[in-house]
Scaffold this active site. Structure first.
Site, PDB file in Angstrom:
ATOM      1  N   LYS A  54      -8.737  -7.524 -17.336  1.00 47.53           N
ATOM      2  CA  LYS A  54      -9.438  -8.809 -17.490  1.00 47.53           C
ATOM      3  C   LYS A  54      -9.341  -9.663 -16.238  1.00 47.53           C
ATOM      4  O   LYS A  54     -10.265 -10.395 -15.913  1.00 47.53           O
ATOM      5  CB  LYS A  54      -8.910  -9.570 -18.710  1.00 47.53           C
ATOM      6  CG  LYS A  54      -9.306  -8.887 -19.998  1.00 47.53           C
ATOM      7  CD  LYS A  54      -9.324  -9.806 -21.199  1.00 47.53           C
ATOM      8  CE  LYS A  54      -9.960  -9.078 -22.380  1.00 47.53           C
ATOM      9  NZ  LYS A  54      -9.642  -9.643 -23.672  1.00 47.53           N
TER      10      LYS A  54
ATOM     11  N   LYS B  70     -17.390   1.576 -23.811  1.00 45.38           N
ATOM     12  CA  LYS B  70     -17.254   1.086 -25.179  1.00 45.38           C
ATOM     13  C   LYS B  70     -18.372   0.113 -25.542  1.00 45.38           C
ATOM     14  O   LYS B  70     -18.804  -0.660 -24.687  1.00 45.38           O
ATOM     15  CB  LYS B  70     -15.917   0.323 -25.283  1.00 45.38           C
ATOM     16  CG  LYS B  70     -14.962   0.859 -26.294  1.00 45.38           C
ATOM     17  CD  LYS B  70     -13.621   0.164 -26.272  1.00 45.38           C
ATOM     18  CE  LYS B  70     -13.656  -1.322 -26.563  1.00 45.38           C
ATOM     19  NZ  LYS B  70     -12.357  -1.868 -26.953  1.00 45.38           N
TER      20      LYS B  70
ATOM     21  N   LYS C 213     -18.916  -6.722 -26.591  1.00 40.13           N
ATOM     22  CA  LYS C 213     -19.679  -7.967 -26.627  1.00 40.13           C
ATOM     23  C   LYS C 213     -19.984  -8.473 -25.223  1.00 40.13           C
ATOM     24  O   LYS C 213     -20.860  -9.296 -25.031  1.00 40.13           O
ATOM     25  CB  LYS C 213     -18.935  -9.029 -27.426  1.00 40.13           C
ATOM     26  CG  LYS C 213     -17.594  -9.406 -26.856  1.00 40.13           C
ATOM     27  CD  LYS C 213     -16.880 -10.362 -27.789  1.00 40.13           C
ATOM     28  CE  LYS C 213     -15.397 -10.118 -27.746  1.00 40.13           C
ATOM     29  NZ  LYS C 213     -14.729 -10.396 -28.989  1.00 40.13           N
TER      30      LYS C 213
HETATM   31  P1  AMP Z   1     -12.809  -7.423 -29.187  1.00 38.41           P
HETATM   32  O1  AMP Z   1     -14.263  -7.519 -29.528  1.00 38.41           O
HETATM   33  O2  AMP Z   1     -12.580  -6.616 -27.946  1.00 38.41           O
HETATM   34  O3  AMP Z   1     -12.097  -8.746 -29.222  1.00 38.41           O
HETATM   35  O4  AMP Z   1     -12.139  -6.552 -30.324  1.00 38.41           O
HETATM   36  C1  AMP Z   1     -11.936  -6.980 -31.645  1.00 38.41           C
HETATM   37  C2  AMP Z   1     -11.482  -5.785 -32.454  1.00 38.41           C
HETATM   38  O5  AMP Z   1     -12.537  -4.815 -32.563  1.00 38.41           O
HETATM   39  C3  AMP Z   1     -10.294  -5.036 -31.841  1.00 38.41           C
HETATM   40  O6  AMP Z   1      -9.413  -4.605 -32.865  1.00 38.41           O
HETATM   41  C4  AMP Z   1     -10.915  -3.843 -31.152  1.00 38.41           C
HETATM   42  O7  AMP Z   1     -10.060  -2.737 -31.109  1.00 38.41           O
HETATM   43  C5  AMP Z   1     -12.132  -3.546 -32.039  1.00 38.41           C
HETATM   44  N1  AMP Z   1     -13.237  -3.023 -31.216  1.00 38.41           N
HETATM   45  C6  AMP Z   1     -13.928  -3.690 -30.239  1.00 38.41           C
HETATM   46  N2  AMP Z   1     -14.888  -2.911 -29.691  1.00 38.41           N
HETATM   47  C7  AMP Z   1     -14.814  -1.715 -30.337  1.00 38.41           C
HETATM   48  C8  AMP Z   1     -15.541  -0.479 -30.217  1.00 38.41           C
HETATM   49  N3  AMP Z   1     -16.543  -0.321 -29.355  1.00 38.41           N
HETATM   50  N4  AMP Z   1     -15.185   0.539 -31.038  1.00 38.41           N
HETATM   51  C9  AMP Z   1     -14.177   0.391 -31.927  1.00 38.41           C
HETATM   52  N5  AMP Z   1     -13.451  -0.725 -32.081  1.00 38.41           N
HETATM   53  C10 AMP Z   1     -13.761  -1.780 -31.298  1.00 38.41           C
END
Ligand code: AMP
Ligand code: TRP
Length: 332
Positions: A111, A194, A197
């Protein structure tokens, strides 16, 4: 019965990856544990949102979780900043955390990127606040995505340091639950990154707020290849975009990737994409409808969060008081 704690940042744009990788698993575990799910607005401050954006995203996160099946009767859903004990414990734990440990955190490195000197202190100490989130409730299990594994190891290290420093057995070591079914969903445009967002392209992800037309369009435009689907995933190793779509179908229909490959063996992607679109809409559309009604009636939402925060505050302040006694704070 164990106690689950997990957190999600209110940073907007919730997508299929968040649902399949995190939220759906929390919903499914609700009957087997005592559950605390926290909207971590203090963590989201590391991205420096405007007050308006932060507030909108917090409400959106609450609506998303409830619409996805988090049941306030079974899960304490609350907002991190409503429970001051998280910050108080975070300070205490920061005095027990060495810089060497924090310097190893890969999420910080990613980050902060090359602009490390410009990164804020909050981003650096982010995992200490995360440790406080979990330890203030003495949670036994923490269901998270694979990417949070290192932070969870740090939480266990910090808990151990506290116990040793004060010669107590106060904190248990929380177990991460990294479910195999916690699918890692990849971008629809690039099978090697991945679904995220922060991807600038809207076409890289399916939002939980996408309507059926948008979903249809995004899947139609999703990258694939001209080869037919093979009867097993091993034979498709060099086709990440194709595998990702099959993986999404498998996760949504609760089948293994092997089963899905076998079922569609020999098919090209055009007919498969139609089936996939229908499957996504079947799962997402009811969630979107429920989100719309929660967002239309913020009072229901606010009441749920208020009740949740009260319950969390009670437990957290009780534990904080025990921790303060152990440390030797003079209570006046
Ligand atoms: P974030 O959007 O990165 O804050 O992630 C929020 C939650 O969603 C976390 O537990 C991540 O591990 C899960 N997560 C985010 N992106 C993915 C993805 N592409 N595939 C699976 N899990 C995800
Ligand atoms: N860091 C987690 C994420 O980015 C969010 C989080 C904050 C969390 N506090 C937590 C997850 C405590 C589990 C437990 O996904």
């Amino acid at each position: 019965m164990g106690r689950i704690f997990s957190g999600i940042q209110p940073t907007g744009n919730f997508h299929l990856g968040n649902y399949l990788g995190a939220i759906r698993n929390w919903v499914r575990m609700q009957d087997s544990y005592e559950n605390f799910i926290c909207i971590v607005d203090l963590h989201a401050m590391t991205t420096r949102p405007t007050p308006q954006t932060l507030q909108t995203h917090i409400k959106e996160a609450a609506a998303t979780l409830l619409a996805s099946g988090i049941d306030p009767e079974k899960t304490d859903l609350f907002i991190q900043s409503a429970v001051p004990a998280h910050c108080e414990l975070a300070w205490i734990l920061s005095c027990l955390t060495s810089l060497g440990w924090l310097n190893r955190m890969t999420q910080f490195k990613e980050k902060a990127g090359k602009q490390r000197e410009q990164a804020n202190l909050g981003l650096y100490s982010y995992p200490v606040l995360q440790a406080a989130d979990i330890l203030i409730y003495k949670a036994t299990h923490v269901p998270v995505g694979e990417d949070q594994k290192q932070h969870l190891e740090l939480v266990r290290d910090i808990a151990g340091t506290f116990n040793r420093q004060y010669e107590v057995d106060y904190f248990e070591f929380p177990e991460p639950i990294i479910l195999k079914t916690a699918a890692r969903i990849m971008s629809l445009r690039d099978g090697s990154s991945k679904m995220s967002k922060s991807d600038p392209s809207d076409y890289s992800r399916i939002h939980l707020m996408d309507d059926p037309e948008t979903i249809t369009l995004k899947i139609r435009k999703a990258k694939t290849d001209p080869e037919p689907i093979a009867g097993n995933p091993k034979a498709m190793e060099n086709r990440p975009e194709a595998l990702n779509l099959l993986g999404i179908y498998a996760a949504l229909s609760d089948q293994s990737l092997e089963e899905v490959c076998l079922a569609f063996e020999g098919s090209t992607f055009a007919p498969f994409k139609e089936k996939l679109t229908a499957q996504i809409i079947m799962v997402i559309e009811p969630i979107r409808q429920r989100m719309i009604s929660f967002l239309k009636d913020p009072e229901i939402l606010e009441n749920i969060l208020k009740k949740g925060s009260e319950k969390a505050r009670d437990l957290a302040s009780q534990n904080l008081s025990e921790i303060q006694n152990i440390i030797g704070f003079l209570k006046t």
